[in-house]
Design a protein around this motif. Structure first.
Motif, PDB file in Angstrom:
ATOM      1  N   ILE A  73       0.920  -1.127   0.115  1.00 55.09           N
ATOM      2  CA  ILE A  73      -0.162   0.021  -0.092  1.00 55.09           C
ATOM      3  C   ILE A  73       0.863   1.206   0.023  1.00 55.09           C
ATOM      4  O   ILE A  73       1.743   1.589   1.001  1.00 55.09           O
ATOM      5  CB  ILE A  73      -0.947   0.161   1.341  1.00 55.09           C
ATOM      6  CG1 ILE A  73      -1.996  -1.368   1.214  1.00 55.09           C
ATOM      7  CG2 ILE A  73      -1.802   1.344   1.225  1.00 55.09           C
ATOM      8  CD1 ILE A  73      -2.821  -1.185   2.326  1.00 55.09           C
ATOM      9  N   LEU A  74       0.715   2.117  -1.168  1.00 53.45           N
ATOM     10  CA  LEU A  74       1.563   3.254  -1.182  1.00 53.45           C
ATOM     11  C   LEU A  74       0.689   4.365  -0.889  1.00 53.45           C
ATOM     12  O   LEU A  74      -0.376   4.676  -1.470  1.00 53.45           O
ATOM     13  CB  LEU A  74       2.042   3.346  -2.495  1.00 53.45           C
ATOM     14  CG  LEU A  74       2.763   4.678  -2.823  1.00 53.45           C
ATOM     15  CD1 LEU A  74       4.231   4.963  -2.313  1.00 53.45           C
ATOM     16  CD2 LEU A  74       2.971   4.633  -4.640  1.00 53.45           C
ATOM     17  N   ALA A  75       1.315   5.390  -0.133  1.00 57.63           N
ATOM     18  CA  ALA A  75       0.682   6.859  -0.060  1.00 57.63           C
ATOM     19  C   ALA A  75       1.721   7.905  -0.422  1.00 57.63           C
ATOM     20  O   ALA A  75       3.177   7.742  -0.168  1.00 57.63           O
ATOM     21  CB  ALA A  75       0.438   7.242   1.353  1.00 57.63           C
ATOM     22  N   THR A  76       1.161   8.960  -1.284  1.00 57.14           N
ATOM     23  CA  THR A  76       2.192   9.723  -1.884  1.00 57.14           C
ATOM     24  C   THR A  76       2.184  10.925  -1.092  1.00 57.14           C
ATOM     25  O   THR A  76       1.726  10.980  -0.167  1.00 57.14           O
ATOM     26  CB  THR A  76       1.954   9.966  -3.415  1.00 57.14           C
ATOM     27  OG1 THR A  76       0.584  10.108  -3.492  1.00 57.14           O
ATOM     28  CG2 THR A  76       2.019   8.708  -4.220  1.00 57.14           C
ATOM     29  N   GLY A  77       2.917  11.885  -1.702  1.00 57.19           N
ATOM     30  CA  GLY A  77       3.310  13.219  -0.905  1.00 57.19           C
ATOM     31  C   GLY A  77       2.339  14.411  -1.366  1.00 57.19           C
ATOM     32  O   GLY A  77       1.390  14.220  -2.096  1.00 57.19           O
TER      33      GLY A  77
END
Length: 396
Positions: free
Chosen positions: A138-142
């Protein structure tokens, strides 16, 4: 930068000679003794100084950081201090409150994107496109990135789909990290708490040890908060969180916004690519990697935005099958000692294949253009160009 520094040993020898000269003046040593010591110092310096003559590349890298790197680091530190003080005094409040109903999980396959509400994650985890037998990333970006407008998500999705053994999921937090930076920073904790609820549902379907959280910039602090709140709720820790150049401004341990920190997962690895400016400089994980050292701008970058993004580019390169050893690092105290071969111990991979047993700070050299890893095989990299892409589109 290291080649422009005067070597510590040289300075020490000069200081010793000055001390000897002082003692001669006081009558403690003779002139012949002083002459002999001067000859020894000259011999030592002449042997040592050749390794510190700057190369054209070294001069360029040093000048680049002096002009476009370190001034921004000073500015960033000032902004960071002001922001933390303002947050502590509660003079800054987010004017954009996250609406959880607008947030989604987006499953990325080679050919399609499937979005489901964050508050009803069960739809995704039990949907036909999701494979519970595979691991879950699971990826969360900026800041200023959204799920359908992000090179970070596109490149990491392609790399993981190339491996084929992972459900790659991006967190679509709408525009709540695309607002004024300070408001976005204030939203990270609340968004992380909401993400933790989705993780709780997921952990009922997929073994917890198969879940890996990744965050870039503000996203690193979001997944850190998610791991923390998941632990509060269940008493368990997610096995791994990867922080890709965690955002610096406004985040300080012990202040209102602490951000990602040790203990948010069983194992935390961090890649710093713009230390001290847009990204944190201090160690934050169980193991912290400094590709190219502590200079704000790594090889190939002339501005801080490029440097901030290099962390996910390095990581994405390491994900492709066969690239696991592209970035080999050593535990060390500085890049200078690494270049002088003064870092004992074995090489360890940075990125996808990092050992969860590693602890401490690791340094490594990188290239200025892709492939960035010194261990990269260019022929193999060329074959990976279409790997992870939709076969239907390739046939078209």
């Amino acid at each position: 930068m290291s080649r422009l520094r005067v070597h510590t040993k040289t300075i020490t020898l000069i200081l010793i000679w000055l001390a000897v000269a002082t003692h001669v003046q006081a009558g403690l040593f003779s002139i012949p003794d002083l002459g002999k010591s001067l000859q020894n110092i000259a011999t030592g310096v002449s042997k040592d100084i050749t390794s510190y003559i700057p190369t054209p590349e070294g001069i360029f890298e040093s000048s680049k950081n002096l002009v476009a790197g370190y001034p921004f680091e000073v500015t960033s530190s000032a902004i960071n201090s002001i922001c933390s003080s303002a947050l502590s005094s509660q003079t800054i409040r987010s004017r954009v409150t996250p609406d959880l109903k607008e947030m989604q999980f987006q499953l990325r396959t080679s050919c399609n994107k499937y979005s489901y509400p964050l508050l009803d994650a069960n739809q995704l985890w039990r949907g036909p496109e999701f494979d519970p037998s595979k691991k879950v990333v699971i990826l969360a970006t900026g800041w200023t990135t959204t799920v359908n407008n992000s090179d970070t998500i596109d490149m990491l999705a392609k790399a993981y789909n190339c491996r084929g053994d992972v459900n790659f999921v991006a967190v679509d937090i709408a525009n709540y990290v695309a607002t004024l930076y300070t408001w976005a920073a204030l939203n990270t904790d609340e968004i992380g708490a909401s993400l933790a609820e989705g993780l709780y549902v997921l952990s009922q379907i997929v073994p917890l040890e198969n879940i890996h959280l990744i965050g870039h910039s503000l996203g690193a602090h979001i997944v850190g908060a998610a791991g923390r709140y998941f632990n509060y709720k269940t008493g368990k820790l997610v096995p791994r969180i990867t922080g890709l150049d965690p955002a610096k401004p406004c985040f300080n341990e012990g202040h209102v916004l602490s951000g990602l920190q040790r203990g948010d997962a069983k194992f935390i690895d961090v890649i710093h690519s713009n230390p001290g400016v847009l990204g944190k400089r201090d160690p934050m994980g169980d193991v912290d990697f400094y590709p190219g050292g502590l200079d704000p701008l790594p090889k190939g970058c002339l501005d801080v935005v490029c440097a901030h993004g290099r962390s996910w580019e390095y990581y994405a390169e390491s994900v492709y099958p066969g690239n696991e050893s592209n970035f080999m690092a050593k535990r060390c105290t500085s890049q200078t000692r690494l270049l002088e071969n003064k870092c004992p111990g074995a090489d360890s991979p940075m990125g996808y294949a990092v050992s969860h047993e590693l602890r401490g700070n690791y340094f490594l050299e990188v290239r200025g253009a892709a492939p960035y890893g010194l261990g990269a095989n260019r022929e193999k990299i060329g074959r990976q160009a279409t790997c992870g892409l939709c076969q239907e589109k390739k046939e078209e």
